[in-house]
Every structure is written in C-alpha cells, then in structure tokens.
Write a protein that holds these residues in place. Sequence first.
Motif, mmCIF file in Angstrom:
data_model
loop_
_atom_site.group_PDB
_atom_site.id
_atom_site.type_symbol
_atom_site.label_atom_id
_atom_site.label_comp_id
_atom_site.label_asym_id
_atom_site.label_seq_id
_atom_site.Cartn_x
_atom_site.Cartn_y
_atom_site.Cartn_z
ATOM 1 N N LYS A 76 -21.286 -30.057 -34.427
ATOM 2 C CA LYS A 76 -21.073 -31.301 -35.346
ATOM 3 C C LYS A 76 -21.824 -31.211 -36.442
ATOM 4 O O LYS A 76 -23.168 -30.572 -36.622
ATOM 5 C CB LYS A 76 -21.226 -32.663 -34.531
ATOM 6 N N ILE A 77 -21.507 -31.968 -37.643
ATOM 7 C CA ILE A 77 -22.016 -31.730 -38.972
ATOM 8 C C ILE A 77 -22.919 -33.173 -38.843
ATOM 9 O O ILE A 77 -22.240 -34.064 -38.565
ATOM 10 C CB ILE A 77 -21.170 -31.589 -40.162
ATOM 11 N N ASP A 78 -24.119 -33.050 -39.332
ATOM 12 C CA ASP A 78 -24.945 -34.324 -39.405
ATOM 13 C C ASP A 78 -24.848 -34.945 -40.839
ATOM 14 O O ASP A 78 -25.248 -34.043 -41.487
ATOM 15 C CB ASP A 78 -26.406 -34.196 -39.074
ATOM 16 N N LEU A 79 -24.407 -36.192 -41.057
ATOM 17 C CA LEU A 79 -24.265 -36.778 -42.189
ATOM 18 C C LEU A 79 -25.025 -38.028 -42.246
ATOM 19 O O LEU A 79 -25.134 -38.622 -41.129
ATOM 20 C CB LEU A 79 -22.897 -36.928 -42.489
ATOM 21 N N SER A 80 -25.504 -38.755 -43.328
ATOM 22 C CA SER A 80 -26.090 -39.987 -43.220
ATOM 23 C C SER A 80 -24.694 -40.941 -43.151
ATOM 24 O O SER A 80 -23.666 -40.642 -43.431
ATOM 25 C CB SER A 80 -26.817 -40.308 -44.777
ATOM 26 N N LYS A 81 -25.105 -42.332 -43.226
ATOM 27 C CA LYS A 81 -24.087 -43.189 -43.098
ATOM 28 C C LYS A 81 -23.411 -43.260 -44.290
ATOM 29 O O LYS A 81 -22.142 -43.615 -44.402
ATOM 30 C CB LYS A 81 -24.767 -44.632 -42.955
ATOM 31 N N GLN A 82 -23.944 -43.286 -45.523
ATOM 32 C CA GLN A 82 -23.315 -43.281 -46.726
ATOM 33 C C GLN A 82 -22.313 -41.875 -46.895
ATOM 34 O O GLN A 82 -21.118 -42.400 -47.603
ATOM 35 C CB GLN A 82 -24.386 -43.343 -47.920
ATOM 36 N N GLU A 83 -22.883 -40.675 -46.663
ATOM 37 C CA GLU A 83 -21.885 -39.680 -46.565
ATOM 38 C C GLU A 83 -20.592 -39.822 -45.866
ATOM 39 O O GLU A 83 -19.851 -39.210 -46.172
ATOM 40 C CB GLU A 83 -22.688 -38.316 -46.356
ATOM 41 N N ILE A 84 -21.119 -40.294 -44.541
ATOM 42 C CA ILE A 84 -19.954 -40.450 -43.542
ATOM 43 C C ILE A 84 -18.883 -41.292 -44.230
ATOM 44 O O ILE A 84 -17.808 -41.178 -44.099
ATOM 45 C CB ILE A 84 -20.265 -40.938 -42.131
ATOM 46 N N GLU A 85 -19.337 -42.690 -44.792
ATOM 47 C CA GLU A 85 -18.215 -43.316 -45.702
ATOM 48 C C GLU A 85 -17.374 -42.737 -46.598
ATOM 49 O O GLU A 85 -16.337 -42.992 -46.829
ATOM 50 C CB GLU A 85 -19.208 -44.673 -46.263
ATOM 51 N N VAL A 86 -18.167 -41.868 -47.414
ATOM 52 C CA VAL A 86 -17.478 -41.118 -48.522
ATOM 53 C C VAL A 86 -16.441 -40.109 -47.720
ATOM 54 O O VAL A 86 -15.377 -39.992 -48.211
ATOM 55 C CB VAL A 86 -18.328 -40.273 -49.316
ATOM 56 N N VAL A 87 -16.702 -39.546 -46.694
ATOM 57 C CA VAL A 87 -15.830 -38.143 -46.070
ATOM 58 C C VAL A 87 -14.681 -39.154 -45.384
ATOM 59 O O VAL A 87 -13.479 -38.611 -45.686
ATOM 60 C CB VAL A 87 -16.815 -37.678 -44.922
ATOM 61 N N GLN A 88 -15.186 -40.399 -44.866
ATOM 62 C CA GLN A 88 -13.839 -41.202 -44.125
ATOM 63 C C GLN A 88 -12.813 -41.669 -45.338
ATOM 64 O O GLN A 88 -11.712 -41.567 -45.086
ATOM 65 C CB GLN A 88 -14.600 -42.673 -43.424
ATOM 66 N N GLU A 89 -13.423 -41.966 -46.636
ATOM 67 C CA GLU A 89 -12.508 -42.420 -47.612
ATOM 68 C C GLU A 89 -11.745 -41.389 -47.927
ATOM 69 O O GLU A 89 -10.577 -41.223 -48.423
ATOM 70 C CB GLU A 89 -13.155 -43.075 -48.875
ATOM 71 N N VAL A 90 -12.335 -40.121 -48.156
ATOM 72 C CA VAL A 90 -11.487 -38.777 -48.534
ATOM 73 C C VAL A 90 -10.356 -38.360 -47.603
ATOM 74 O O VAL A 90 -9.319 -38.119 -47.667
ATOM 75 C CB VAL A 90 -12.588 -37.560 -48.605
ATOM 76 N N LEU A 91 -10.830 -38.517 -46.204
ATOM 77 C CA LEU A 91 -9.745 -38.327 -45.186
ATOM 78 C C LEU A 91 -8.702 -39.238 -45.064
ATOM 79 O O LEU A 91 -7.446 -38.768 -44.964
ATOM 80 C CB LEU A 91 -10.502 -38.097 -43.776
ATOM 81 N N ASP A 92 -9.060 -40.288 -45.490
ATOM 82 C CA ASP A 92 -7.821 -41.461 -45.312
ATOM 83 C C ASP A 92 -6.966 -41.288 -46.558
ATOM 84 O O ASP A 92 -5.806 -41.377 -46.513
ATOM 85 C CB ASP A 92 -8.712 -42.918 -45.517
ATOM 86 N N HIS A 93 -7.549 -41.149 -47.527
ATOM 87 C CA HIS A 93 -7.013 -40.565 -49.126
ATOM 88 C C HIS A 93 -5.906 -39.324 -48.689
ATOM 89 O O HIS A 93 -4.746 -39.350 -49.208
ATOM 90 C CB HIS A 93 -7.772 -40.340 -50.121
#
Length: 348
Positions: free
Chosen positions: A3-20
């Motif tokens: 798995k890839i390790d991301l910070s909490k802020q980075e995870i939020e950005v990735v989640q927004e991109v995936l939702d979009h």
Amino acid sequence: MKKIDLSKQEIEVVQEVLDHWQEQGLLEQSKVRELRENIDERGFEWKALARYAFWVALASLIFSVVSLFSDDTLVKFVERFYETPNLVFCIFFGALAAMFYVLGFRNKKKFPEKTFSNETLMLAGSFATAACIGFLGQVVDRNTNHFTILFLLSIIIYGVLSVKLQSKLIWVFTLVALGVWFATETAYHSDWGFRFWGMNYPLRFTIFGILLTVFALWGQPRISVLQPFQSTSYVVGLLYTMLALWCLSIFGNYSDFAAWTGVRQYEIFYWGLLGVILSLSLALYGMKVKDSVSRDIGFVFFLLNLYTRFVEYLWDNMNRTVFFLILAVSFWFVGRWSEKIWKKKSAY
C-alpha cells in the motif's frame, strides 16, 4: 500488494479526485473502492521531523558561535589564541571544510536518500570554507582594502565544489558570494562610497538580479555542467531583483540618509510603480505558463509593494483605528480571492 503511505491531507485530495472521476463516469465504483483500499494513512511525518531537526541543529550551531563571543568565560578562553598566527586558523578551517565535504560526498554516494544529513554536512563545509577564506585574507591582504579578490576566490571554490559534489546548496553559496563580490567590487571602485556610476546599492542589485535571471534562463542551459543548477539560479536571481527593487521603491536612488529623509515618498513614486508592475507581470506570467516560482514570488512582492505604498502614504495621514481596519479588510479580501482560486483549481 504494497500500500502507498499518504498524509491525512494527501488522502483527502486523492479521495476528492476519485469521487470526481467516479461522478464523471471515468472510474467504476468497484475500481474506486479498490484504489481506496490501496491507501494507508501515514502515522508520523518522520521526513518533516528530520528537516526541522537539521534546521534546529544548524540554528543552534550559529547561536553557539554567537554565544561564544558574548560569554566572558569563553571570550577569555578564546583570547588565549589571539597570538596564534592567522595561517594556522586558515589551515585548520581549510582542513575542517575538506573533512565535511568528503563526509558529505561519501554519504551522498552511499545514502542518497539521506538528503537533509548530506546537505547539513555540505552546509557546514561551506561555513568552514568561508572562515578559511576570511583568515586567508588576514594572511595575504593585511595592508590593502581590496578584499574583492578573496570573494572572487570564494566564488571559484564554491562553484567548483557545487559542480563536483552536485550540491544545489553550495551553488546557493556561490550566488551569495557572487552578490557580495559585486557589492564590494563596485564599492572599491567608488572609494567605498554608496554610489557607483550614479547608482546606489538597491539600483545596482536590481540590475544585478535581472542579469542573473537572464543568465539562468538563456545562458545556463547552454553550459552542460551548470544545467542542474538552472532552477536555483532562477529563484535566486528573481529574489535579488525583487528585494532590491522593493528597497529601491522605499529609498529611491539616494545614498545620503540626510538627503533621503528630506524627500517625500511621492517624489520617488515611479520606483514603487515599477515594482508593482514588474511583480504583477511576474505573477501573471507564472499563472499563464504554470511556473509556480515566478507566480509565487511575483504575487508575494506584488502584495508587499502594495502594502508598503499603503503604509508610506496613509500611516501619517489616517486615524490608526481606520488604518488597521482597512488593512484587516484588505487581507480578508486577499484571503477570499485566494480561496476562490484554490476552489476553482480543485474543481477541475
């Protein structure tokens, strides 16, 4: 699967991109779920801790040197070495610099991922080199004031080391030494006055910064050994230019303090106007070509120039309450404007 390790802020950005992407039909729900399961939240920012720890270590080293000369006991201890020839100190710091560079180069080769520890060794070597050159000046240049040759020597040393060790940090020292050499060389040819060819220091460094920036953009790419340092030269050149131009907008092309105090700020308004136009142009250019360096530097100095003019013209002519109220409202609008730009970019 790792798995890839991301910070909490980075995870939020990735989640927004995936939702979009899911909303746009670019990814199926099952694929989005699979991608989310491949993300882990980073527990602790060890990289940030390492960076700050090395910064604190360097700051502590500088403070320890300053404390050395403010503590009476230590001063008395140092006074015992006053009779020691400067040549001894020169050789000592030269050997110390060589040791730091060798350690830094060896560590960089063995452990390239240890960026901060390697750069700290390079930085310590750069300080030792400066001390070595300073004592060399005491040895070979006792009876003259032409110290510029020593600064020119430091430029050559730092330049060669930065290329050989591929260190951008030492390249920064090269450019700083270049600025110091330029200041002292022009001062020497003007009998150590503040004006050279009718220009004071801010005007001189505005031109110097522009020339350095032009060299970084068009000259450096044509020199293969200097190509890795192009971005560093570009940033330093812009900072030289914008800082000097900002000082020029405050002091004008005056070198006499008494003469400057008798001048009203509106009499040198054109320098401030030039600073505003250049910084705004730099910010717009950066936004157009997606150059974050010119955009950020231009935007920061655009605001700095605007607020400097605001203080210059209204501080003595406005009630303090109204002054700070306008300042607060203006910063609120800047924040709102920045927030809108950020939201607009995140929507794409």
